[in-house]
Write an enzyme that holds these catalytic residues in place. Structure first.
Site, PDB file in Angstrom:
ATOM      1  N   HIS A   1      51.496 112.020 -79.897  1.00 43.54           N
ATOM      2  CA  HIS A   1      50.033 112.142 -79.916  1.00 43.54           C
ATOM      3  C   HIS A   1      49.501 111.008 -80.788  1.00 43.54           C
ATOM      4  O   HIS A   1      49.430 111.137 -82.009  1.00 43.54           O
ATOM      5  CB  HIS A   1      49.731 113.530 -80.504  1.00 43.54           C
TER       6      HIS A   1
ATOM      7  N   HIS B   1      46.758 108.291 -82.122  1.00 45.45           N
ATOM      8  CA  HIS B   1      45.369 107.840 -82.219  1.00 45.45           C
ATOM      9  C   HIS B   1      45.401 106.316 -82.313  1.00 45.45           C
ATOM     10  O   HIS B   1      46.334 105.735 -82.875  1.00 45.45           O
ATOM     11  CB  HIS B   1      44.675 108.470 -83.434  1.00 45.45           C
TER      12      HIS B   1
ATOM     13  N   CYS C   1      34.967 109.275 -85.120  1.00 46.32           N
ATOM     14  CA  CYS C   1      33.552 109.234 -85.413  1.00 46.32           C
ATOM     15  C   CYS C   1      33.140 107.773 -85.411  1.00 46.32           C
ATOM     16  O   CYS C   1      33.672 106.982 -86.181  1.00 46.32           O
ATOM     17  CB  CYS C   1      33.344 109.870 -86.781  1.00 46.32           C
TER      18      CYS C   1
ATOM     19  N   ASN D   1      42.182 109.243 -79.421  1.00 42.29           N
ATOM     20  CA  ASN D   1      43.554 109.068 -78.923  1.00 42.29           C
ATOM     21  C   ASN D   1      43.599 107.857 -78.002  1.00 42.29           C
ATOM     22  O   ASN D   1      42.566 107.317 -77.629  1.00 42.29           O
ATOM     23  CB  ASN D   1      43.955 110.298 -78.103  1.00 42.29           C
TER      24      ASN D   1
END
Ligand code: COA
Ligand code: ZN
Length: 304
Positions: free
Chosen positions: A207, A209, A240, A249
């Site tokens: 996973h 980012h 953000c 991601n």
């Protein structure tokens, strides 16, 4: 290169992405996005979180999303559950799969769920027993697995310890989260090689980012080590925009586009996926970071 025939994509945009979008997205539009993603061929989608609405107001409509969604046959819909109460809400909502989450860094776990790592893991045992007895699927996230913005480097030992506990609880899949985009391809290779011998039948998802632009390179390193499950968010949703340190991601369409070109199948219709990314941009009112919406896909057949 060591290339698998196919990989599995877990779409986390509706949860991981939308939870930190500054603008609230309406329930109707979230449902539309999830249904379009299913129609593009995504069989696994993390649709929401059953967390405190004060902690994550963007996902406070989780019951409504789960209830009104037109579920597609063969698709598995997942939701994040931080505690037993979250599990009860997920059960009532008819969720197929729950995702437990704990950070590998003590400080990050405290800030995220106001508990120590050992308290989080302790609470998961009871959640896990109930979920498994009801035939639900269960995945375990290890957030900040490759580094933490507060504590810096996270040791392989620490990640392995958490993974061992998750396996003992019976999770079917571990997802290693590079929450703040601190991984690099060598660190990814080291991590996957370290965990492989203890995984047995437990799946391993990665996973990433894309905070520092290394997301796709990290995914490629994991593929080379035999990993076949990747969490992505459509359009690269998430993070953000006001903060330079949080970002989404890997964009689902970017990873899918690249692996298709490499001759790896995903079961996903890339054209339809690019349309989903365009729609994700529309409903968030943002120019999302994914590349293929503007660049389009390549049509290159691998020559052997
Ligand atoms: N669903 C809805 N509400 C919940 C809840 C759940 N699963 N768990 C707790 N709450 C509510 C409580 O009722 C309480 O509400 P109140 O203030 O109106 O009385 C409030 O949340 C705080 O509950 P408490 O048990 O004291 O927990 P906490 O303040 O220590 O918070 C979490 C712990 C885990 C509930 C909260 O930090 C959380 O939801 N975090 C989400 C983090 C997240 O999603 N991060 C991104 C993913 S990595
Ligand atoms: Zn994430």
């Amino acid at each position: 290169m060591n290339i698998p025939e196919s990989i599995t994509i877990v779409e986390v945009g509706p949860r991981d992405g939308l939870q930190s979008e500054p603008r609230l997205v309406s329930t109707d539009k979230k449902i539309e996005l999830i249904e379009r993603l299913s129609d593009a061929g995504l069989k696994r989608i993390e649709i929401t979180s059953f967390v405190s609405p004060k902690a994550v107001p963007q996902l406070s409509d989780s019951e409504e999303v789960a209830a009104r969604l037109q579920r597609r046959p063969g698709a598995r819909y997942c939701a994040l559950t931080p505690n037993y109460r979250g599990l009860e809400r997920a059960i009532r909502a008819g969720i197929d799969e729950i995702a437990l989450f704990v950070s590998a860094s003590e400080t990050h776990n405290q800030k995220n769920v106001r508990m120590s790592i050992s308290r989080s893991l302790g609470a998961f045992r009871q959640i896990g027993e109930t979920a498994l007895s009801r035939g639900m699927h269960m995945r375990g996230y290890v957030a900040t697995a490759f580094g933490c913005e507060y504590e810096g480097r996270v040791s392989l030992d620490q990640v392995e310890k958490i993974v061992v506990e998750y396996i003992a609880m019976g999770v079917q899949e571990i997802s290693l989260g590079d929450t703040t985009g601190m991984a690099n391809p060598v660190a990814v290779g080291d991590m996957v090689r370290r965990l492989k011998p203890i995984l047995g039948n437990t799946g391993l998802a990665l996973h990433f980012h894309d905070t520092r632009g290394t997301g796709v390179a990290n995914a490629l390193a994991a593929i080379e080590e035999g990993a076949v499950i990747f969490d992505c968010s459509i359009g690269g949703l998430g993070g953000c925009p006001a903060s330079r340190t949080a970002s989404g991601n890997i964009a689902t369409e970017d990873l899918v586009g690249m692996v298709h070109e490499m001759g790896i199948s995903t079961g996903i219709d890339l054209e339809a996926l690019i349309e989903c990314a365009r729609y994700a941009g529309e409903i968030t009112g943002r120019n999302l970071p994914g590349h293929l919406v503007s660049a389009g896909k390549v049509n290159w057949q691998r020559q052997k």
